[in-house]
Design an enzyme around this catalytic site. Structure first.
Site, PDB file in Angstrom:
ATOM      1  N   ARG A 121       0.816  -1.239   0.000  1.00  0.00           N
ATOM      2  CA  ARG A 121       0.000   0.000   0.000  1.00  0.00           C
ATOM      3  C   ARG A 121       0.840   1.276   0.000  1.00  0.00           C
ATOM      4  NH1 ARG A 121      -2.777  -2.982   3.927  1.00  0.00           N
ATOM      5  NH2 ARG A 121      -4.635  -3.969   3.061  1.00  0.00           N
ATOM      6  N   LYS A 143       3.020  11.385 -11.359  1.00  0.00           N
ATOM      7  CA  LYS A 143       2.281  10.455 -12.234  1.00  0.00           C
ATOM      8  C   LYS A 143       3.097   9.176 -12.371  1.00  0.00           C
ATOM      9  CE  LYS A 143      -0.445  13.357 -15.354  1.00  0.00           C
ATOM     10  NZ  LYS A 143      -0.617  13.748 -16.770  1.00  0.00           N
ATOM     11  N   GLU A 185      10.665  18.923 -24.303  1.00  0.00           N
ATOM     12  CA  GLU A 185       9.885  19.266 -23.096  1.00  0.00           C
ATOM     13  C   GLU A 185      10.421  20.545 -22.449  1.00  0.00           C
ATOM     14  OE1 GLU A 185       7.141  17.616 -22.677  1.00  0.00           O
ATOM     15  OE2 GLU A 185       7.584  15.792 -23.834  1.00  0.00           O
ATOM     16  N   LYS A 227       7.399  23.255 -14.056  1.00  0.00           N
ATOM     17  CA  LYS A 227       6.507  22.097 -13.872  1.00  0.00           C
ATOM     18  C   LYS A 227       5.994  22.047 -12.426  1.00  0.00           C
ATOM     19  CE  LYS A 227       5.255  17.472 -14.671  1.00  0.00           C
ATOM     20  NZ  LYS A 227       5.400  16.216 -15.346  1.00  0.00           N
ATOM     21  N   GLU A 237      -4.494  16.990 -12.246  1.00  0.00           N
ATOM     22  CA  GLU A 237      -4.923  17.368 -13.593  1.00  0.00           C
ATOM     23  C   GLU A 237      -6.424  17.596 -13.710  1.00  0.00           C
ATOM     24  OE1 GLU A 237      -2.588  15.447 -16.608  1.00  0.00           O
ATOM     25  OE2 GLU A 237      -3.841  16.237 -18.215  1.00  0.00           O
ATOM     26  N   HIS A 248       1.261  18.406 -27.480  1.00  0.00           N
ATOM     27  CA  HIS A 248       1.025  16.972 -27.329  1.00  0.00           C
ATOM     28  C   HIS A 248      -0.243  16.478 -28.025  1.00  0.00           C
ATOM     29  CE1 HIS A 248       4.269  17.404 -24.516  1.00  0.00           C
ATOM     30  NE2 HIS A 248       4.277  16.112 -24.226  1.00  0.00           N
ATOM     31  N   HIS A 264       9.232  10.489 -29.023  1.00  0.00           N
ATOM     32  CA  HIS A 264       8.238  11.348 -28.395  1.00  0.00           C
ATOM     33  C   HIS A 264       8.597  12.835 -28.562  1.00  0.00           C
ATOM     34  CE1 HIS A 264       5.200  12.563 -25.517  1.00  0.00           C
ATOM     35  NE2 HIS A 264       6.123  13.249 -24.864  1.00  0.00           N
TER      36      HIS A 264
HETATM   37  N1  NAD Z   1       5.152  10.380 -15.354  1.00  0.00           N
HETATM   38  C1  NAD Z   1       5.136  11.391 -16.185  1.00  0.00           C
HETATM   39  O1  NAD Z   1       4.671  12.495 -15.860  1.00  0.00           O
HETATM   40  C2  NAD Z   1       5.735  11.219 -17.559  1.00  0.00           C
HETATM   41  C3  NAD Z   1       5.927  12.343 -18.387  1.00  0.00           C
HETATM   42  C4  NAD Z   1       6.527  12.154 -19.633  1.00  0.00           C
HETATM   43  C5  NAD Z   1       6.924  10.882 -20.021  1.00  0.00           C
HETATM   44  N2  NAD Z   1       6.724   9.806 -19.199  1.00  0.00           N
HETATM   45  C6  NAD Z   1       7.150   8.447 -19.581  1.00  0.00           C
HETATM   46  O2  NAD Z   1       8.574   8.443 -19.712  1.00  0.00           O
HETATM   47  C7  NAD Z   1       8.940   7.370 -20.562  1.00  0.00           C
HETATM   48  C8  NAD Z   1      10.062   7.822 -21.470  1.00  0.00           C
HETATM   49  O3  NAD Z   1      11.172   8.183 -20.686  1.00  0.00           O
HETATM   50  P1  NAD Z   1      12.638   8.374 -21.294  1.00  0.00           P
HETATM   51  O4  NAD Z   1      12.541   9.160 -22.523  1.00  0.00           O
HETATM   52  O5  NAD Z   1      13.494   8.843 -20.188  1.00  0.00           O
HETATM   53  O6  NAD Z   1      13.025   6.904 -21.794  1.00  0.00           O
HETATM   54  P2  NAD Z   1      13.774   5.670 -21.116  1.00  0.00           P
HETATM   55  O7  NAD Z   1      13.532   5.584 -19.669  1.00  0.00           O
HETATM   56  O8  NAD Z   1      13.419   4.482 -21.939  1.00  0.00           O
HETATM   57  O9  NAD Z   1      15.305   6.025 -21.362  1.00  0.00           O
HETATM   58  C9  NAD Z   1      15.801   6.114 -22.687  1.00  0.00           C
HETATM   59  C10 NAD Z   1      17.051   5.252 -22.860  1.00  0.00           C
HETATM   60  O10 NAD Z   1      18.160   5.907 -22.278  1.00  0.00           O
HETATM   61  C11 NAD Z   1      18.878   5.012 -21.421  1.00  0.00           C
HETATM   62  N3  NAD Z   1      19.450   5.848 -20.374  1.00  0.00           N
HETATM   63  C12 NAD Z   1      18.806   6.411 -19.310  1.00  0.00           C
HETATM   64  N4  NAD Z   1      19.634   7.206 -18.658  1.00  0.00           N
HETATM   65  C13 NAD Z   1      20.831   7.152 -19.281  1.00  0.00           C
HETATM   66  C14 NAD Z   1      22.080   7.798 -19.084  1.00  0.00           C
HETATM   67  N5  NAD Z   1      22.244   8.707 -18.132  1.00  0.00           N
HETATM   68  N6  NAD Z   1      23.097   7.494 -19.931  1.00  0.00           N
HETATM   69  C15 NAD Z   1      22.918   6.610 -20.953  1.00  0.00           C
HETATM   70  N7  NAD Z   1      21.751   5.990 -21.206  1.00  0.00           N
HETATM   71  C16 NAD Z   1      20.727   6.268 -20.381  1.00  0.00           C
HETATM   72  C17 NAD Z   1      17.849   4.014 -20.973  1.00  0.00           C
HETATM   73  O11 NAD Z   1      18.470   2.794 -20.604  1.00  0.00           O
HETATM   74  C18 NAD Z   1      16.996   3.877 -22.228  1.00  0.00           C
HETATM   75  O12 NAD Z   1      17.568   2.952 -23.103  1.00  0.00           O
HETATM   76  C19 NAD Z   1       7.692   6.939 -21.290  1.00  0.00           C
HETATM   77  O13 NAD Z   1       7.270   5.682 -20.796  1.00  0.00           O
HETATM   78  C20 NAD Z   1       6.660   7.999 -20.931  1.00  0.00           C
HETATM   79  O14 NAD Z   1       5.345   7.508 -20.871  1.00  0.00           O
HETATM   80  C21 NAD Z   1       6.136   9.971 -17.988  1.00  0.00           C
END
Ligand code: NAD
Length: 359
Positions: A121, A143, A185, A227, A237, A248, A264
């Site tokens: 929980r 989120k 972003e 943010k 939200e 978006h 994205h």
């Molecule tokens: N919760 C929210 O408010 C919110 C907002 C926007 C996006 N998201 C989510 O975020 C996700 C995308 O996140 P992302 O773009 O960070 O992708 P990700 O977490 O897949 O990371 C991208 C790649 O970079 C690698 N990586 C991470 N840090 C690294 C570093 N310092 N050096 C080298 N490689 C590294 C990871 O292993 C991965 O292969 C999606 O699932 C999306 O839905 C959530």
């Protein structure tokens, strides 16, 4: 190191932004009253790069650490992986007071956040974002989610972390495409709320590629402030938080219509440009601001032109998106750089015209 407070009453927390922060995490956790075990959830790539520094700091502060590893990639944001992580947490004797440390990009942040929110929980959650997108966006605001079937983020919960630690040094190992994608972003945050920050980006974007630490720190810090300010006013939200969706509505639709070939951030960049043109055609956003936006997006190495995509697929995904209220597509549009408004009153023919030109 700089701090930004996210003020949410009893769920308030700090975002710490700076360099060389991983090794200090253990001490900060201890200062927050945590002790005993700490469970790090990370992906294989990030584990190889950063887990040792984090463990060193945790162990010297007296923590007994367990590392739970998942392969890198969006496919891991699933109930199946969450299920495996619950078993591993239980196998490591994680208790209700055991903090979960989400070390990685947005995938790890969302997945580990969801696991922390639901295991027993809810256990303490610390976000340690290592991608630009995660530092400026996904780690802040609470989120958390996993995907289900074809639907992204279908199963999730709002769950605020106890602290966010954004170590800009970690950005130095990011593949260029990930850094660039995260820039979308950052530009979005500036476009929706700060003409001054937008100007800073215009003046300093060239230095991001060279990993100028001061510029990266300022960029992350300003984005986090923006943010955090929005989340503080609308945690779940109900209204205002929707302004973070600038770019978006179109962005998600073209990302989906490209079968996720477009990253994205690239899709959001094209979306921001298209939505700026919509506002311009409605007589609201001035020509000068459209030009300003295009210049900054291009400087960041992001695309501005609509790619060759199936028109019907784009329109359909826009209609299926959650930003549709009573059959009308909701848009976040710019009044000027730094000012936005939300509207359901954009005519479908104008959207088609801006995206695909005249028939
Ligand atoms: N919760 C929210 O408010 C919110 C907002 C926007 C996006 N998201 C989510 O975020 C996700 C995308 O996140 P992302 O773009 O960070 O992708 P990700 O977490 O897949 O990371 C991208 C790649 O970079 C690698 N990586 C991470 N840090 C690294 C570093 N310092 N050096 C080298 N490689 C590294 C990871 O292993 C991965 O292969 C999606 O699932 C999306 O839905 C959530």
């Amino acid at each position: 190191m700089k701090k930004v407070k996210v003020e949410l009453g009893s769920r308030s927390y700090e975002v710490r932004v700076g360099a060389d922060l991983l090794a200090r995490t253990g001490l900060w956790l201890k200062e927050m009253g945590l002790s005993g075990k700490a469970a790090i959830i990370t992906d294989t790539t990030v584990k190889g790069l950063y887990v040792d520094a984090l463990i060193r700091g945790l162990e010297s502060a007296g923590f007994d650490t367990a590392v739970l590893e998942v392969p890198a990639g969006e496919e891991q944001k699933s109930l199946e992986t969450a299920g495996r992580l619950y078993s591993e947490l239980s196998g490591a004797y994680a208790e209700r007071t055991t903090p979960v440390l989400a070390l990685g990009g947005g995938v790890i942040g969302d997945l580990a956040g969801f696991v922390a929110a639901t295991y027993m929980r809810g256990v303490p959650l610390i976000q340690i974002p290592t991608t630009l997108l995660a530092q400026v966006d996904s780690s802040i605001g609470g989120k958390t989610a996993v995907d289900h079937g074809q639907v992204k983020n279908m199963i999730g919960v709002f769950y605020q972390p106890m602290m966010v630690i954004a170590d800009v040094e970690t950005l130095k190992t990011l593949p260029e495409v990930e850094l660039t994608s995260g820039m979308a972003e950052v530009i979005k945050h500036a476009a929706i709320s700060s003409s001054k920050f937008f100007e800073f980006l215009d003046d300093n974007l060239e230095r991001v590629g060279a990993f100028h630490e001061g510029v990266l720190e300022k960029m992350v810090l300003e984005s986090v402030r923006i943010k955090a300010g929005v989340v503080e006013k609308d945690e779940k939200e109900a209204g205002l938080r929707a302004i973070l969706n600038y770019g978006h509505t179109v962005g998600h639709a073209i990302e989906a219509a490209s079968d996720f070939r477009l990253k994205h951030g690239q899709a959001v960049a094209i979306g921001m440009m298209a939505e700026a043109k919509i506002s311009n055609r409605m007589g609201i956003l001035g020509d000068g601001d459209v030009i300003r936006l295009e210049k900054v997006i291009r400087k960041a190495g992001l695309p501005v032109e609509m790619p060759d995509l199936d028109k019907e697929k784009v329109i359909q995904s826009m209609k299926h998106d959650k930003k549709v209220a009573q059959e009308k597509i909701r848009f976040v549009l710019l009044k000027s750089v730094g000012n936005v408004f939300i509207t359901n009153e954009v005519s479908p023919s104008l959207v088609e015209e801006v995206l695909f030109g005249r028939e």
